[in-house]
Design a protein around this motif. Structure first.
Motif, short mmCIF file in Angstrom:
data_model
loop_
_atom_site.label_atom_id
_atom_site.label_comp_id
_atom_site.label_asym_id
_atom_site.label_seq_id
_atom_site.Cartn_x
_atom_site.Cartn_y
_atom_site.Cartn_z
N ALA A 5 -36.53 6.20 46.94
CA ALA A 5 -35.94 7.39 47.32
C ALA A 5 -34.60 7.22 47.88
N PRO A 6 -33.49 7.84 47.72
CA PRO A 6 -32.24 7.72 48.28
C PRO A 6 -32.11 8.40 49.65
N ASP A 7 -33.07 8.88 50.04
CA ASP A 7 -32.92 9.68 51.30
C ASP A 7 -34.33 10.03 51.92
N LEU A 8 -34.56 10.30 53.17
CA LEU A 8 -36.01 10.76 53.67
C LEU A 8 -36.53 11.80 53.18
N ARG A 9 -35.69 12.86 52.62
CA ARG A 9 -36.39 14.26 52.17
C ARG A 9 -36.93 13.87 50.90
N ARG A 10 -36.22 13.17 49.91
CA ARG A 10 -37.07 12.80 48.81
C ARG A 10 -37.98 11.93 48.87
N ARG A 11 -37.94 10.73 49.88
CA ARG A 11 -39.07 9.83 50.32
C ARG A 11 -40.34 10.59 50.70
N TRP A 61 -34.71 5.02 41.60
CA TRP A 61 -35.24 6.61 41.72
C TRP A 61 -35.49 7.44 40.53
N GLU A 113 -34.68 16.44 39.97
CA GLU A 113 -33.91 15.36 40.41
C GLU A 113 -33.55 14.54 39.17
#
Length: 217
Positions: free
Chosen positions: A36-42, A93, A142
């Protein structure tokens, strides 16, 4: 005509298949979250993984209540399902969410069509553990974001999605024939003449799903 729930029956075979699918989906999503490119998506993919393992526990508990060890019910399908995941390892991702969108959806369609032949409680359990629409909506969103950011990605993800569905249908054929052909019997009892009719419907649903995400079939 519904199928009675008895240990060693087609019902426990199907519960074993779905349980293994949930277990492997948990492992895959937990690993893919690192892409994931950021924590929200992770976190979003991590939540999806958590739902998968919770669903596995519900299915494992039901198998135990029927007097069947979960690992025994899952064993006939390990080769086919593991082969699918091993041959479709995402590189980034965008490929990970495309796999969640395309691969999980076609698997759900396959299970949903078979589950109609089950008795009420087990049918409801199987249908209840299928992936929630909000996860598909997240994955589709996404995909669209990736395509909008770079339109060239659409061709790559379209090819990836075709590979995913090809692998999924190939392994579904192996699954349907596994363990004495019990699932093939369920397909027939669910109103299908043969598995080929089911696969044609799965392909048609996949085509519509691709269009909804902005990909070419």
């Amino acid at each position: 005509m519904s199928v009675p729930t008895t240990p060693g029956s087609a019902v426990t075979d199907l519960l074993g298949l779905v349980a293994l699918g949930e277990l492997l989906a948990f492992e895959r999503m937990a690993g893919d979250a690192r892409l994931a490119p950021d924590l929200r998506r992770r976190a979003a993919l991590g939540e999806m993984a958590a739902a998968e393992i919770a669903n596995y526990r519900r299915l494992a508990d039901r198998l135990g209540a029927l007097g069947v060890a979960p690992e025994e019910a899952m064993a006939p399908y390990v080769t086919a399902l593991q082969a699918y995941h091993d041959s479709t390892e995402p590189r980034d991702w965008a490929e990970a969410v495309t796999k969640a969108y395309v691969g999980d959806a076609i698997t759900d369609d396959f299970i949903r069509e078979i589950a109609v032949a089950l008795d009420g409680p087990d049918r409801e359990l199987v249908l209840d553990v299928l992936h929630e629409s909000r996860y598909a909506e997240f994955a589709a969103a996404e995909i669209r974001v990736a395509v909008e950011a770079d339109p060239r990605v659409a061709d790559r993800l379209s090819m990836w999605a075709r590979r995913l569905v090809g692998e999924a249908l190939s392994q579904a054929g192996r699954v349907a024939a596994a363990d004495r052909g019990a699932l093939t019997a369920l397909i027939a009892q669910g109103g299908r003449v043969d598995a080929s009719a089911l696969f044609r419907q799965l392909t048609a649903a996949h085509t519509a799903r691709m269009a909804a995400a902005g990909l070419n079939n």
